[in-house]
Design a protein around this motif. Sequence first.
Motif, mmCIF file in Angstrom:
data_model
loop_
_atom_site.group_PDB
_atom_site.id
_atom_site.type_symbol
_atom_site.label_atom_id
_atom_site.label_comp_id
_atom_site.label_asym_id
_atom_site.label_seq_id
_atom_site.Cartn_x
_atom_site.Cartn_y
_atom_site.Cartn_z
ATOM 1 N N ILE A 1 13.897 14.497 65.647
ATOM 2 C CA ILE A 1 12.722 14.678 64.831
ATOM 3 C C ILE A 1 13.302 15.324 63.462
ATOM 4 N N LYS A 2 12.466 14.995 62.536
ATOM 5 C CA LYS A 2 12.876 15.293 61.156
ATOM 6 C C LYS A 2 11.808 16.053 60.391
ATOM 7 N N HIS A 3 12.040 17.035 60.025
ATOM 8 C CA HIS A 3 10.956 17.858 59.168
ATOM 9 C C HIS A 3 11.852 18.714 57.795
ATOM 10 N N ARG A 4 11.374 18.131 56.863
ATOM 11 C CA ARG A 4 11.980 18.514 55.466
ATOM 12 C C ARG A 4 13.313 18.342 55.440
ATOM 13 N N ASN A 5 14.164 19.320 55.310
ATOM 14 C CA ASN A 5 15.520 19.318 55.372
ATOM 15 C C ASN A 5 16.291 19.487 56.595
ATOM 16 N N ILE A 6 15.425 19.473 57.726
ATOM 17 C CA ILE A 6 16.114 19.661 58.933
ATOM 18 C C ILE A 6 15.999 18.618 59.844
ATOM 19 N N ASN A 7 17.121 18.022 60.665
ATOM 20 C CA ASN A 7 16.980 17.021 61.442
ATOM 21 C C ASN A 7 17.619 17.711 63.003
ATOM 22 N N VAL A 8 16.817 17.515 64.063
ATOM 23 C CA VAL A 8 16.888 18.019 65.241
ATOM 24 C C VAL A 8 16.888 16.843 66.298
ATOM 25 N N CYS A 9 18.021 16.622 67.074
ATOM 26 C CA CYS A 9 18.221 15.559 68.043
ATOM 27 C C CYS A 9 18.333 16.346 69.399
ATOM 28 N N MET A 10 17.231 15.966 70.131
ATOM 29 C CA MET A 10 17.382 16.534 71.700
ATOM 30 C C MET A 10 17.596 15.574 72.800
ATOM 31 N N GLY A 11 18.576 15.428 73.533
ATOM 32 C CA GLY A 11 18.751 14.518 74.259
ATOM 33 C C GLY A 11 19.215 14.885 75.888
ATOM 34 N N ALA A 12 19.374 13.900 76.641
ATOM 35 C CA ALA A 12 19.628 14.048 78.106
ATOM 36 C C ALA A 12 20.846 12.717 78.517
ATOM 37 N N ILE A 13 21.600 13.153 79.301
ATOM 38 C CA ILE A 13 22.669 12.189 79.730
ATOM 39 C C ILE A 13 22.487 12.137 81.325
ATOM 40 N N LEU A 14 22.243 10.992 81.854
ATOM 41 C CA LEU A 14 22.164 10.899 83.549
ATOM 42 C C LEU A 14 23.661 10.433 83.937
ATOM 43 N N SER A 15 24.373 11.651 84.195
ATOM 44 C CA SER A 15 25.774 11.091 84.601
ATOM 45 C C SER A 15 26.313 11.160 85.886
ATOM 46 N N GLY A 16 25.602 10.542 86.706
ATOM 47 C CA GLY A 16 25.831 10.109 88.006
ATOM 48 C C GLY A 16 26.202 11.346 88.869
ATOM 49 N N PRO A 17 27.204 11.533 89.550
ATOM 50 C CA PRO A 17 27.427 12.597 90.284
ATOM 51 C C PRO A 17 27.670 14.067 89.549
ATOM 52 N N GLN A 18 27.877 13.879 88.376
ATOM 53 C CA GLN A 18 27.958 14.987 87.564
ATOM 54 C C GLN A 18 26.395 15.591 87.134
ATOM 55 N N GLY A 19 25.417 14.850 87.438
ATOM 56 C CA GLY A 19 24.258 15.560 87.272
ATOM 57 C C GLY A 19 23.451 14.869 85.857
ATOM 58 N N LEU A 20 22.622 15.860 85.442
ATOM 59 C CA LEU A 20 22.069 15.738 84.094
ATOM 60 C C LEU A 20 22.510 16.734 83.099
ATOM 61 N N SER A 21 22.933 16.100 81.968
ATOM 62 C CA SER A 21 23.536 16.961 80.801
ATOM 63 C C SER A 21 22.450 17.055 79.721
ATOM 64 N N LYS A 22 22.154 18.171 79.115
ATOM 65 C CA LYS A 22 21.164 18.268 78.181
ATOM 66 C C LYS A 22 21.939 18.721 76.856
ATOM 67 N N THR A 23 21.477 17.941 75.571
ATOM 68 C CA THR A 23 21.958 17.770 74.663
ATOM 69 C C THR A 23 21.310 18.284 73.232
ATOM 70 N N LEU A 24 21.783 18.903 72.500
ATOM 71 C CA LEU A 24 21.143 19.465 71.023
ATOM 72 C C LEU A 24 21.961 19.471 69.822
ATOM 73 N N SER A 25 21.620 18.753 68.832
ATOM 74 C CA SER A 25 22.017 18.633 67.594
ATOM 75 C C SER A 25 21.333 18.908 66.581
ATOM 76 N N ILE A 26 21.580 20.011 65.537
ATOM 77 C CA ILE A 26 20.970 20.239 64.492
ATOM 78 C C ILE A 26 21.590 20.109 63.053
ATOM 79 N N SER A 27 21.058 19.270 62.300
ATOM 80 C CA SER A 27 21.696 19.214 60.740
ATOM 81 C C SER A 27 20.683 19.693 59.919
ATOM 82 N N PHE A 28 21.305 20.310 58.790
ATOM 83 C CA PHE A 28 20.339 20.901 57.640
ATOM 84 C C PHE A 28 21.008 20.270 56.286
ATOM 85 N N ILE A 29 20.197 19.483 55.500
ATOM 86 C CA ILE A 29 20.644 19.098 54.354
ATOM 87 C C ILE A 29 19.874 19.713 53.312
ATOM 88 N N PRO A 30 20.601 20.756 52.413
ATOM 89 C CA PRO A 30 20.076 21.501 51.382
ATOM 90 C C PRO A 30 19.461 20.608 50.294
#
Length: 274
Positions: free
Chosen positions: A245-274
């Motif tokens: 998702i992009k909104h003005r100068n901010i980019n947010v990426c929210m994700g999930a990894i289905l990693s087998g026996p390790q279960g579900l991993s949740k991810t978040l990445s945020i960047s700001f471009i002034p």
Amino acid sequence: MNILILLSFTYLTMPYNGKVFSSGTAFSTIKGEPENLFWNPAGMGKNAYITSAYDYSSMIFGSFGKIWELNSFNLGLGVQLMRSEGMTRTNTMNDSTGVFNYQSATPVIAGNLEINKYIIGAKVLFPYTTVDEYMSYGIGIDIGGIYTLNELLSFSVYIRNFGKQIKAFLTEKENFPVDSRVGGLLKSNNIVFSLEYSSQFGPCSFISYNINKNFGLIAGYNGKIGKFNGIETSNLAGSSFAINIKHRNINVCMGAILSGPQGLSKTLSISFIP
């Protein structure tokens, strides 16, 4: 205390950005993006601040950094963090001998230079790890390159975690988890497809679709590491999904990894471009 020898730098096999992880780690051919401060330095770009966090098994991974765009040269500074509490300690017979805490901090400095259709990048990392009262540190380097054939097709070469352990936990030093990658990327309108082959993980890939300039979807597949320092492991293996998702100068990426026996991993990445 055999476990200490095996854990000093093993965490460097993991990506330190949630968007890279959610993209199946097939991110090496992406160029001009701040997330590559923590992946292929040749693809790093934009004046940006960036931060990320995700959980994997019993560990928490995080990162933050800043990129400066200086004409055809980009410079980035950042820190990679990892922490885990209550991990099981085992002996050489694989019997439990208690629990331990495991954490690391890895400062990084990266730069790249664009020359016509080529981008060449390098990154120096300084991993520092503690396990209870023990500590270990070293120095490593990542080197990458991206070649843009045309507007649709580009290719990459990326070697990561080539380094030397300066101080071991005990007496036996650990190898860095070196990973060599080659990849290609096809971009057509709002669709991007990336495919890579990793010496550690095998094939990795992702496909993304931008519904509009502010919203996109990503589906990927992370490869599976077979053996590191003589130990069988299943790091990374699994499908991944994310929304961007992009909104003005901010980019947010929210994700999930289905990693087998390790279960579900949740991810978040945020960047700001002034």
